[in-house]
Design an enzyme around this catalytic site. Structure first.
Site, PDB file in Angstrom:
ATOM      1  N   ASP A  97      -6.518  -5.172   2.711  1.00  0.00           N
ATOM      2  CA  ASP A  97      -7.883  -4.926   1.747  1.00  0.00           C
ATOM      3  C   ASP A  97      -8.913  -4.802   2.768  1.00  0.00           C
ATOM      4  OD1 ASP A  97      -8.464  -4.363  -1.022  1.00  0.00           O
ATOM      5  OD2 ASP A  97      -9.901  -5.966  -0.644  1.00  0.00           O
ATOM      6  N   SER A 141       0.862  -1.257   0.122  1.00  0.00           N
ATOM      7  CA  SER A 141      -0.104   0.034  -0.244  1.00  0.00           C
ATOM      8  C   SER A 141       0.975   1.289   0.145  1.00  0.00           C
ATOM      9  CB  SER A 141      -0.786   0.109   1.398  1.00  0.00           C
ATOM     10  OG  SER A 141      -1.669   1.227   1.673  1.00  0.00           O
ATOM     11  N   ASN A 142       0.342   2.485  -0.661  1.00  0.00           N
ATOM     12  CA  ASN A 142       0.925   3.666  -0.449  1.00  0.00           C
ATOM     13  C   ASN A 142       0.304   4.631   0.433  1.00  0.00           C
ATOM     14  OD1 ASN A 142       3.249   2.852  -2.227  1.00  0.00           O
ATOM     15  ND2 ASN A 142       1.863   3.054  -3.995  1.00  0.00           N
ATOM     16  N   ASN A 143      -0.503   4.114   1.239  1.00  0.00           N
ATOM     17  CA  ASN A 143      -1.444   5.013   1.897  1.00  0.00           C
ATOM     18  C   ASN A 143      -0.776   5.230   3.226  1.00  0.00           C
ATOM     19  OD1 ASN A 143      -3.168   5.862   4.036  1.00  0.00           O
ATOM     20  ND2 ASN A 143      -5.037   5.052   2.764  1.00  0.00           N
ATOM     21  N   TYR A 190     -14.452   6.322   5.085  1.00  0.00           N
ATOM     22  CA  TYR A 190     -15.708   6.508   5.695  1.00  0.00           C
ATOM     23  C   TYR A 190     -15.855   6.877   7.182  1.00  0.00           C
ATOM     24  CZ  TYR A 190     -16.731   4.520   1.046  1.00  0.00           C
ATOM     25  OH  TYR A 190     -17.064   4.445  -0.215  1.00  0.00           O
ATOM     26  N   HIS A 213     -11.479  -2.592  13.162  1.00  0.00           N
ATOM     27  CA  HIS A 213     -11.245  -3.798  12.206  1.00  0.00           C
ATOM     28  C   HIS A 213      -9.924  -4.131  11.973  1.00  0.00           C
ATOM     29  CE1 HIS A 213     -11.422  -0.339   9.859  1.00  0.00           C
ATOM     30  NE2 HIS A 213     -11.214  -0.831   8.671  1.00  0.00           N
ATOM     31  N   ARG A 214      -9.140  -3.151  11.647  1.00  0.00           N
ATOM     32  CA  ARG A 214      -7.925  -3.322  11.313  1.00  0.00           C
ATOM     33  C   ARG A 214      -6.989  -3.953  12.545  1.00  0.00           C
ATOM     34  NH1 ARG A 214      -7.101   0.835   8.759  1.00  0.00           N
ATOM     35  NH2 ARG A 214      -7.648   0.125   6.803  1.00  0.00           N
TER      36      ARG A 214
END
Length: 210
Positions: free
Chosen positions: A68, A7-9, A157, A183-184
């Site tokens: 994801d 990821s690049n977030n 969100y 959740h993560r």
């Protein structure tokens, strides 16, 4: 141990780095290694996270971790689901958090509430691109969709996701609380135990043991 994050977030990197730091794991983004983003053609979070992890491992030669995640709303049949990050583009709108949130509310307009929803996260770790034993963890965080945004924190969100037990939106929570309950975080806690027992060969401690 150095692991490539598929990821690049930057915000996601900070969250995951804090969660995996106790194991001595250093996460580096695939972008910092010049690795392009993988295709995400599948309909489930697990399949897409596995594809992303294998892609990053193949390109880097290092173990890889992929996340994801997204939002699943019951009234929309589970949408936006795996298309959460680009939900607005399905309706001819730009790809941005603000547009995704606006389109979500438009799709829920006229549907009776409360609108039950959950954040879902699939975390996958592979030692190599052809690892036959990927580590897979799932986390779910239940809540309801607000009629308008509340809070300035987080991303995605978060301003629309209300957690009844806390009386706040996810965007109103401080980072420490979110990292503990999200959740993560739930998926990461599962994956940490798998990393310890499978990759780091640390014996697991039975529930209730000292």
């Amino acid at each position: 141990m150095k692991i490539v994050l598929a990821s690049n977030n930057a915000k996601k990197l900070l969250e995951l780095q804090a969660l995996f730091a106790p194991l001595g794991i250093e996460l580096v983004t695939q972008g910092s290694l010049g690795i392009t983003e993988a295709e995400e053609p599948f309909h489930s979070f697990v399949e897409n996270s596995l594809a992303k992890a294998r892609h990053a491992a193949a390109a880097s030669g290092l173990p890889a971790l992929a996340d994801d995640s997204g939002l699943s709303v019951d009234a929309l049949g589970g949408a936006p689901g795996v298309l959460s990050a680009r939900f607005a583009t399905l309706f001819g709108q730009p790809k941005s958090d603000a547009d995704n949130n606006r389109v979500l509310l438009e799709q829920l307009a006229g549907k009776p509430g409360p609108h039950r929803a959950r954040f879902v996260c699939s975390l996958v770790a592979v030692r190599s691109a052809d690892d036959p034993e990927p580590l897979i963890a799932m986390g779910r965080w239940d809540g309801e969709i607000l009629p308008s945004a509340q809070g300035e924190g987080g991303f995605g969100y978060d301003p629309l996701m209300f957690i009844p037990a806390l009386g706040q939106s996810v965007a109103q929570l401080d980072a420490a609380t979110k990292n503990r309950l999200s959740h993560r975080a739930l998926a990461a806690a599962q994956l940490v135990q798998q990393l310890k027992s499978v990759w780091l060969n640390e014996p697991s401690v039975p529930n209730g043991a000292a």
